[in-house]
Design a protein around this motif. Structure first.
Motif, mmCIF file in Angstrom:
data_model
loop_
_atom_site.group_PDB
_atom_site.id
_atom_site.type_symbol
_atom_site.label_atom_id
_atom_site.label_comp_id
_atom_site.label_asym_id
_atom_site.label_seq_id
_atom_site.Cartn_x
_atom_site.Cartn_y
_atom_site.Cartn_z
ATOM 1 N N ARG A 55 4.797 0.151 2.998
ATOM 2 C CA ARG A 55 5.837 0.712 3.793
ATOM 3 C C ARG A 55 7.245 -0.159 4.257
ATOM 4 N NH1 ARG A 55 4.650 5.901 5.722
ATOM 5 N NH2 ARG A 55 6.906 5.873 6.482
ATOM 6 N N GLN A 56 6.848 -1.328 4.509
ATOM 7 C CA GLN A 56 7.872 -2.116 4.971
ATOM 8 C C GLN A 56 8.541 -2.535 3.705
ATOM 9 O OE1 GLN A 56 6.952 -6.356 5.432
ATOM 10 N NE2 GLN A 56 9.055 -6.760 6.144
ATOM 11 N N VAL A 57 8.116 -2.850 2.505
ATOM 12 C CA VAL A 57 8.831 -3.068 1.298
ATOM 13 C C VAL A 57 9.850 -1.840 0.826
ATOM 14 C CG1 VAL A 57 8.647 -3.539 -1.194
ATOM 15 C CG2 VAL A 57 7.029 -4.838 0.193
ATOM 16 N N GLU A 58 9.266 -0.713 0.921
ATOM 17 C CA GLU A 58 10.024 0.504 0.791
ATOM 18 C C GLU A 58 11.184 0.543 1.751
ATOM 19 O OE1 GLU A 58 6.386 3.204 -0.227
ATOM 20 O OE2 GLU A 58 7.871 4.125 1.161
ATOM 21 N N LEU A 59 10.720 0.293 3.082
ATOM 22 C CA LEU A 59 11.864 0.382 3.965
ATOM 23 C C LEU A 59 12.996 -0.512 3.736
ATOM 24 C CD1 LEU A 59 12.955 1.835 6.702
ATOM 25 C CD2 LEU A 59 11.207 0.267 7.868
ATOM 26 N N ASP A 60 12.570 -1.738 3.465
ATOM 27 C CA ASP A 60 13.502 -2.916 3.377
ATOM 28 C C ASP A 60 14.471 -2.479 2.224
ATOM 29 O OD1 ASP A 60 12.561 -4.352 5.416
ATOM 30 O OD2 ASP A 60 11.670 -5.841 4.268
#
Lengths: 226, 226
Positions: A55-60
């Protein structure tokens, strides 16, 4: 076009709130697995952590794309910049929760926390969860009213860490196994760091709202902190 | 105008390199203060940390200002985004070095690290410094040739942490005081985290150069890690 952009920005806030919820679930389950010696639950926390990382990778990626495509200024720019810091804090909080579960797993079938410290650890989890929930509300409403509460809970976490640490230091060597002291030292540090990250989240909303610096000097080393 | 912008971007890289140098000095001095029980040196490390924090605040402000004023795209945008993450890692590395000094100070006039572990701790410092220097070169040259070296040094740090932790666990309770175990557990964790941050720095240069994700999944929880 403009409307799509505003909707993208709202989604970014929703993504942060989702991540915070995932962290809360991980922390609660990790602590339950630790205090009840529940191996299956500990495994679930460890297995779930990569979802938070993803989720972090997507959000970044979303935030960087909006920076590139919309050349935002003022509040919109600050929201995206703050998001890049907040996603990183939330991912790290997830790691810390998973670390708690890994200690539960390593100690199994023993319970890593000696009986006399279980209520303190349960309280550290409660404080961490409460600070996280308050930080989420700050993110959602861009309202710093709860900032002082989060700082206070972080201080209580620091105090509990020191209290446990002092109790261990002043006990006889026979009161704990060496492995118990190692695990307890790591555990109280993990909970204490969760509190620090909750404070960071709130400070980044401060940056977003006021345009003050993204990190503040007071986030530096606290002489009480170790 | 364009020239001023390019010069601003170069200054940002210089600022990151300066911060890395400050971290290296702090880490080296902190470890010396720890292993030699040098209270004055430990104090100097703790007192110097706010300067690093201030550098981060300045650097972040510059990066945000360039994002607002120049609406950069492609590599320039990625440089600024990566900078916001790298400045945060470097600031945290400085905190970790200061934490080492705080343990040296707390233990004084004793030396926190029992004699049989001093060579291992000296080696952890060496690995951390070397990883940091390699990461600086990666930042300076935008050349990932040294990335594998930094990963390897980080793994060696993990291994040393586990080695020390196992040696403590398998020793009799009389071999250490409880306070020594607490301090050693924290110390090996601080050095291990320094290695993680060096790896993060390199990965962010990876993002800058290749446009791959800003954080990678492999930065998540490692089952070996705690």
């Amino acid at each position: 076009m403009r409307e799509a952009y505003q909707s993208d920005l709202r989604h970014i806030v929703d993504d942060l709130l989702d991540m915070a919820e995932m962290v809360g679930t991980a922390l609660e389950s990790a602590t339950a697995s630790l205090l009840e010696g529940d191996l299956a639950l500990a495994e679930r926390v460890v297995t779930a952590d990569p979802h938070l990382d993803a989720r972090q990778v997507e959000l970044d990626a979303k935030a960087v794309e909006l920076l590139a495509r919309q050349s935002p200024v003022a509040t919109d720019l600050r929201l995206l910049v703050a998001t890049l810091r907040m996603s990183s804090s939330l991912e790290r909080m997830g790691d810390l929760a998973a670390h708690v579960a890994l200690i539960a797993r390593r100690a199994h079938p023993e319970i890593a926390v000696p009986e006399q410290h279980r209520a303190q650890i349960a309280r550290m989890c409660e404080l961490g969860l409460s600070a996280l929930q308050a930080a989420s509300q700050v993110i959602e409403n861009r309202d710093l009213a709860l900032a002082a509460q989060v700082e206070k809970q972080d201080e209580e976490l620091d105090d509990l860490m020191l209290e446990i640490s002092r109790e261990i230091s002043s006990s006889s060597e026979q009161s704990y196994t060496n492995a118990q002291i190692i695990d307890l030292t790591l555990l109280i540090r993990f909970y204490e760091r969760l509190g620090d990250h909750a404070v960071s989240l709130v400070r980044r909303v401060g940056f977003l709202v006021t345009g003050d610096s993204l990190d503040t000097l007071s986030e530096g080393v606290d002489v009480q902190e170790i």
